[in-house]
Design a protein around this motif. Structure first.
Motif, PDB file in Angstrom:
ATOM      1  N   LEU A   1      -6.968  19.266  94.924  1.00 63.66           N
ATOM      2  CA  LEU A   1      -7.383  20.592  94.465  1.00 63.66           C
ATOM      3  C   LEU A   1      -7.655  21.495  95.666  1.00 63.66           C
ATOM      4  O   LEU A   1      -7.326  22.686  95.657  1.00 63.66           O
ATOM      5  N   THR A   2      -8.219  20.907  96.714  1.00 63.61           N
ATOM      6  CA  THR A   2      -8.411  21.650  97.960  1.00 63.61           C
ATOM      7  C   THR A   2      -7.068  22.093  98.530  1.00 63.61           C
ATOM      8  O   THR A   2      -6.896  23.239  98.952  1.00 63.61           O
ATOM      9  N   PHE A   3      -6.101  21.171  98.573  1.00 63.76           N
ATOM     10  CA  PHE A   3      -4.763  21.504  99.052  1.00 63.76           C
ATOM     11  C   PHE A   3      -4.171  22.654  98.235  1.00 63.76           C
ATOM     12  O   PHE A   3      -3.621  23.612  98.792  1.00 63.76           O
ATOM     13  N   GLN A   4      -4.256  22.566  96.925  1.00 67.05           N
ATOM     14  CA  GLN A   4      -3.722  23.631  96.071  1.00 67.05           C
ATOM     15  C   GLN A   4      -4.409  24.959  96.356  1.00 67.05           C
ATOM     16  O   GLN A   4      -3.761  26.013  96.344  1.00 67.05           O
ATOM     17  N   THR A   5      -5.698  24.915  96.636  1.00 68.98           N
ATOM     18  CA  THR A   5      -6.430  26.142  96.952  1.00 68.98           C
ATOM     19  C   THR A   5      -5.960  26.745  98.263  1.00 68.98           C
ATOM     20  O   THR A   5      -5.801  27.962  98.384  1.00 68.98           O
ATOM     21  N   VAL A   6      -5.731  25.897  99.263  1.00 70.44           N
ATOM     22  CA  VAL A   6      -5.189  26.380 100.539  1.00 70.44           C
ATOM     23  C   VAL A   6      -3.873  27.115 100.296  1.00 70.44           C
ATOM     24  O   VAL A   6      -3.644  28.218 100.813  1.00 70.44           O
TER      25      VAL A   6
ATOM     26  N   ALA B   1      -0.594  26.639  92.453  1.00 73.90           N
ATOM     27  CA  ALA B   1       0.128  25.798  93.407  1.00 73.90           C
ATOM     28  C   ALA B   1       0.126  24.364  92.921  1.00 73.90           C
ATOM     29  O   ALA B   1      -0.813  23.918  92.252  1.00 73.90           O
ATOM     30  N   GLY B   2       1.182  23.628  93.264  1.00 72.80           N
ATOM     31  CA  GLY B   2       1.265  22.218  92.923  1.00 72.80           C
ATOM     32  C   GLY B   2       0.624  21.353  93.982  1.00 72.80           C
ATOM     33  O   GLY B   2       0.224  21.817  95.054  1.00 72.80           O
ATOM     34  N   ALA B   3       0.561  20.052  93.691  1.00 74.74           N
ATOM     35  CA  ALA B   3      -0.136  19.103  94.553  1.00 74.74           C
ATOM     36  C   ALA B   3       0.792  18.479  95.580  1.00 74.74           C
ATOM     37  O   ALA B   3       0.604  17.330  95.953  1.00 74.74           O
ATOM     38  N   SER B   4       1.787  19.198  96.020  1.00 76.36           N
ATOM     39  CA  SER B   4       2.735  18.864  97.090  1.00 76.36           C
ATOM     40  C   SER B   4       4.100  18.471  96.553  1.00 76.36           C
ATOM     41  O   SER B   4       4.225  17.902  95.464  1.00 76.36           O
TER      42      SER B   4
ATOM     43  N   CYS C   1      -6.852  25.358  88.256  1.00 81.44           N
ATOM     44  CA  CYS C   1      -6.198  24.481  89.230  1.00 81.44           C
ATOM     45  C   CYS C   1      -6.403  24.920  90.670  1.00 81.44           C
ATOM     46  O   CYS C   1      -5.594  24.631  91.542  1.00 81.44           O
ATOM     47  N   ALA C   2      -7.494  25.652  90.923  1.00 83.49           N
ATOM     48  CA  ALA C   2      -7.857  26.007  92.290  1.00 83.49           C
ATOM     49  C   ALA C   2      -9.359  26.216  92.343  1.00 83.49           C
ATOM     50  O   ALA C   2     -10.002  26.444  91.315  1.00 83.49           O
ATOM     51  N   CYS C   3      -9.909  26.130  93.536  1.00 83.96           N
ATOM     52  CA  CYS C   3     -11.346  26.308  93.707  1.00 83.96           C
ATOM     53  C   CYS C   3     -11.657  27.797  93.771  1.00 83.96           C
ATOM     54  O   CYS C   3     -10.970  28.544  94.474  1.00 83.96           O
ATOM     55  N   PRO C   4     -12.687  28.262  93.080  1.00 83.31           N
ATOM     56  CA  PRO C   4     -13.002  29.690  93.107  1.00 83.31           C
ATOM     57  C   PRO C   4     -13.605  30.095  94.438  1.00 83.31           C
ATOM     58  O   PRO C   4     -14.190  29.259  95.146  1.00 83.31           O
TER      59      PRO C   4
END
Length: 984
Positions: free
Chosen positions: A124-129, A139-142, A945-948
């Motif tokens: 979820l951190t990756f998707q937020t980036v 964004a997807g998870a890679s 699907c992302a961190c606010p």
């Protein structure tokens, strides 16, 4: 040293699970010895004669010493080549506590989310980036790498626009050359026409180039590069508008580090952004593995390939994470799947996300400004020396016109720097995080320029400068001390279940030992820091590893040639089918487009066949789980000269060795077709039988299964293909690798040798096991599966067996009778296994309502018994439901998994607390799932699907105080069911 003159224990004894008495293991399976079990299980007609021709096994010390010698043949030169690969520094805390930590690299794909909350949070951190940097919504998870992500974007846009069959796709001429090549490979079988979109050298190209490229044709989309391969940064707003006016949509391949300084694609109209997160702390590794990324505008998320992490809630209403929307769509939609992607790059995505956590927005900006400044110093010195700087606006790459490119490249190399030779009179220079002043000086000397200025004219044009904030969630500002990040990573890992905790008995996925010795070389600089397009003589060691593996895998499989390029099993499937397609077309049989696939096949088989331009025809299976030979022959007769291939898995996905496999292969060959044998179950064949010798023409091999590359929480994987001689000319090519440049089939991955950075893992495994050790592993894998099947038979129905009542390396347990008798589902059994300290077997595949168990050769008898005991105790609980002692809804099976919160909260359940949380009585070493059973449907209906950002918390962010706790997303107004903000 040889085995006879060292006191060290042979590695094979470390790899195999401890068995005090192998004879007792054989007896427990009903046979006098393990060889008798093999004779009863593996058909005599396919058995190989004699041992494998492989080097004699080395012990661990000697294998590493030999590999050190191989590594010494590499020469690491400062990379200033660019083309999507850049020097980077992996933060040591991330390297040690993610890349080198088995809690992260031995985990499986998070299909059981209750025991995967740590890596789901990291993803979820990756998707937020990705969403923050690209300015897009989801964004997807890679994905696998940048070129394949671009190809996925092309097909996504085609679906999104419901394009006509003759619609074209525009490709920016400044797209990376390997991306363009992969696009061609993927477009041609699908009937997509690629058209160059030449935007010239203009800084602000107009939309007229779009109309010129379309030339009256319909276009469904375009791919733009930002910055371009040349380094040029262009204002692409007018181009995007022109594509949309023509009825298309736009994908942008964007450098994520550049997006800390440049206006993000989502802000100037892009619908999709793709790229590579390699330079976020992931070594180049001579091409991979690297986490590709994809982000899309709202409305396109249901068309995205791969995986998406979303927020949901558990049975108690607590926020919880899970994979959302399209998870495992290949098994549901098969030939209608939007992608064949199964393995992604989770481990690398976690590293990239944590790189962003470690540096934060201000640190990433400093790194970006450093790269830009070093490139600007080169440009200023070159211009002052009279060299033409063709790149007028740039981020980290400049293109220079010189009298003799070869001479400049050679001079730079003498100074310790690799440059990109574009053509006879142009060179490319790319700076990155690792570019130091001496590297800039070496480039200037090679150009005949003076000392570079320390204060060049830098800065991005105001019209293209980023003004929006990014990475505003608290996780990107909290962990500046190593103590903080170390503890955060530990908290995440503690929420997960991986092989370092216990057995993961997943059928087909072969979750076996990933030995420390095998992993050790991955971080050696000689292998990790090579640019994939560095001169070949600088990579002699890595190329030796590739050549050795190609030779050894050909020997193991009985094929004549092997390509290491496919960077996942699904990519291997595609490459193998493209080889078959190329072979038929080379023979003038372009009409051969029918691919026969058994109904039991892995879902990626059908998806890959469609991607290779084939039509899928399903072949039935009989009551014993074998291919229905009569139905196969009928389908062959029906499709006649249109037959291209049959895809089979062997042993079958039902866990048995089909006796008719040679008859099946012969029938396909007699009709002019080819046999693709899915190598997912090679763990039951190595040393016993070779598919290239008993009838198959091509196979992909899952090195992340049989050959010990770890699954990494869902990736990396490597899926090389082996082929017989007549298919060898159609192995994947690559335009930037001279030995592959003339192949008629293009690349399936961005780098010539795929994920070369992790090939030392299977190299070391084979080198330490030797021929006899590999065979022992196969025999023990078959024995372990039969041991489990025998112990559970009578309490659990073993669905399929071979002619002598044995299974291959896995067995299928049928839960469907329990669903009829008591309403118990595979989910109930899977979640209850968590309470016993196990990851569930594979659920509902290949047969709905079943569990497929593969114990592997690396588990010892004590662990096999622990698993069997757990399954027997669960069966006893089912009997209590059947007897009416518990209603199914209030049974420990349906209420599983049990959390620590359940233990200390009010208890209103008809069974004892101790039975709920300690079903096996084991108080010590208890794994506590961080959440209860997750409501998946809720998460799909309420997709988060992302961190606010911090602003979403309002005053709550200020009220958090100095206790170090994060703020609950639900309280902060992120929506019902949102997850606590990252670290708990």
């Amino acid at each position: 040293m040889t085995r006879s003159d060292t006191p060290r224990t042979p590695f094979v004894d470390r790899h195999l699970g401890f068995v005090p008495d192998p004879q007792a293991l054989a007896s427990a399976t009903g046979f006098d010895d393990l060889e008798a079990l093999v004779d009863a299980t593996v058909p005599a007609g396919i058995r190989q004669d004699g041992p494998l021709d492989l080097p004699a096994a080395l012990d661990e010390e000697d294998a590493l010493a030999e590999l050190r010698g191989v590594a010494a043949r590499n020469r690491v030169v400062q990379p200033m080549i660019g083309l999507g690969y850049h020097g980077t520094v992996t933060p040591p805390v991330v390297r040690r506590n993610v890349l080198q930590d088995p809690a992260w690299y031995t985990a499986y794909t998070p299909y059981q989310p209750e025991i995967s909350q740590g890596r789901l949070e990291a993803l979820l951190t990756f998707q937020t980036v990705v969403t923050d940097l690209t300015g897009l919504d989801v964004a997807g998870a890679s994905l696998l790498d940048e070129p394949t992500a671009a190809a996925e974007a092309m097909t996504l846009l085609r679906r999104a626009t419901k394009a006509a069959d003759d619609a074209v796709f525009l490709v920016d001429t400044d797209v990376l050359p390997q991306t363009r090549a992969v696009l061609r490979t993927r477009a041609e079988p699908l009937g997509i026409t690629l058209v160059d979109l030449d935007l010239g050298g203009a800084e602000d190209p107009s939309g007229t180039a779009v109309a010129a490229a379309l030339d009256g044709r319909a276009g469904f989309g375009a791919l733009l590069q930002y910055p371009g391969a040349s380094g040029q940064v262009r204002d692409l707003r007018a181009v995007v508008e022109a594509v949309k006016d023509a009825g298309g949509r736009v994908a942008v391949a964007a450098d994520p580090l550049a997006l800390t300084l440049l206006a993000p694609p989502g802000e100037w109209g892009a619908d999709v952004a793709v790229g590579s997160m390699q330079r976020f702390g992931v070594p180049m590794g001579y091409g991979g593995p690297h986490a590709g990324y994809m982000a899309v505008r709202e409305g396109l998320q249901r068309l995205m390939p791969g995986r998406l992490v979303g927020v949901s809630k558990d049975a108690s209403g607590n926020p919880a994470l899970r994979l959302a929307l399209q998870t495992r769509e290949q098994h549901i939609r098969r030939e209608k799947a939007t992608s064949n992607i199964c393995t992604a790059q989770v481990l690398l995505a976690v590293m990239a996300g944590m790189y962003a956590v470690w540096h934060g927005p201000e640190g990433l900006r400093r790194i970006a400004e450093h790269a830009h400044r070093q490139a600007a110093r080169v440009a200023a010195a070159a211009e002052a020396a009279g060299v033409t700087v063709e790149t007028t606006r740039f981020f980290d790459t400049v293109s220079l016109r010189v009298p003799d490119a070869d001479a400049v490249v050679a001079a730079a190399l003498a100074g310790g720097v690799n440059l990109r030779r574009v053509d006879e009179v142009r060179v490319g220079v790319s700076a990155d995080e690792t570019t130091r002043d001496q590297h800039v000086l070496a480039v200037c000397d090679a150009l005949g320029a003076g000392r570079p200025t320390d204060d060049p004219d830098t800065g991005v044009d105001a019209a293209l400068a980023r003004t929006s904030e990014y990475l505003t969630n608290r996780v990107f500002s909290r962990y500046r001390s190593e103590t903080g990040l170390l503890r955060y990573l530990r908290r995440l890992a503690d929420m997960d279940f991986a092989l370092d905790r216990g057995m993961i008995p997943l059928g087909s996925c072969t979750m076996k030992l990933n030995a420390t010795t095998e992993m050790e070389s991955v971080t050696w600089s000689e292998f990790a820091d090579l640019h994939p397009f560095a001169p070949a003589d600088q990579a002699a060691g890595t190329r030796q590893v590739v050549a050795d593996l190609e030779r050894w895998l050909a020997e193991v499989t009985g094929y004549d040639a092997v390509s290491m390029q496919p960077n996942s099993g699904a990519q291997g499937e595609l490459a193998g089918l493209l080889a078959i397609r190329g072979y038929h077309r080379g023979n003038g049989d372009a009409e051969r487009d029918v691919c026969l696939i058994p109904s039991s096949a892995h879902g990626t088989n059908a998806a890959s066949a469609v991607m290779a331009g084939m039509r899928v025809v399903v072949v039935a299976c009989d009551d014993e789980g074998n291919i229905d030979v009569d139905d196969l022959r009928a389908k062959i007769d029906q499709h006649g000269e249109r037959l291209a291939a049959l895809m089979i898995t062997y042993p079958s996905t039902h866990g048995v060795f089909e006796e008719a496999v040679q008859e099946i292969c012969a029938a396909v060959h007699d009709a002019g077709g080819q046999v693709y044998l899915d190598g997912a179950n090679l763990n039951a064949l190595v040393g016993l039988a070779r598919p290239g010798r008993f009838g198959a023409d091509v196979s992909h091999l899952n090195l992340h299964k049989t050959f010990c590359i770890p699954h990494g929480g869902g990736g990396p994987g490597v899926g090389p293909i082996g082929v017989r001689q007549h298919l060898a000319p159609f192995l994947p090519g690559h335009p930037l690798e001279p030995t592959l440049a003339d192949n008629p089939v293009g690349p399936v991955s961005g780098a010539p040798f795929g994920s070369a950075g992790i090939l030392t893992i299977p190299w070391t495994y084979v080198r330490m096991m030797g021929a006899d050790g590999l065979r022992q592993a196969t025999v023990r894998a078959i024995a372990a599966a039969n041991y489990v099947a025998r112990r559970l038979d009578g309490s659990w129905d073993v669905l399929y067996t071979g002619r002598n009542g044995t299974v291959a390396h896995e067995c299928i347990l049928d839960v469907r009778p329990l669903a009829k008798a008591a309403g118990i589902t595979v989910d109930d059994v899977a979640k209850r296994l968590i309470d016993h300290g196990f990851h569930a077997p594979t659920m509902s595949w290949p047969v709905t309502g079943t569990l497929m168990v593969e114990p592997t050769e690396s588990e010892d008898v004590a662990e096999l018994d622990r698993f069997c005991d757990a399954m027997l105790e669960i069966r006893a609980e089912v009997d209590r439901v059947v007897a009416g002692e518990w209603a199914v809804a209030d049974s420990p099976l349906r209420r599983a998994p049990h959390t620590a919160e359940d233990l200390v909260g009010e208890w209103d359940r008809p069974y004892d607390r101790r039975l709920g949380v300690y079903p096996n009585g084991n108080v010590r070493g208890k794994y506590w799932p961080p959440v209860g059973r997750i409501d998946g449907a809720f998460g799909d209906r309420n997709l988060v699907c992302a961190c606010p950002p911090v602003s979403a918390f309002g005053d709550a962010a200020d009220d958090a105080g100095g206790d170090g706790s994060d703020v609950d997303l639900a309280e902060a107004g992120a929506g019902s069911g949102a997850r606590p903000a990252l670290a708990r």
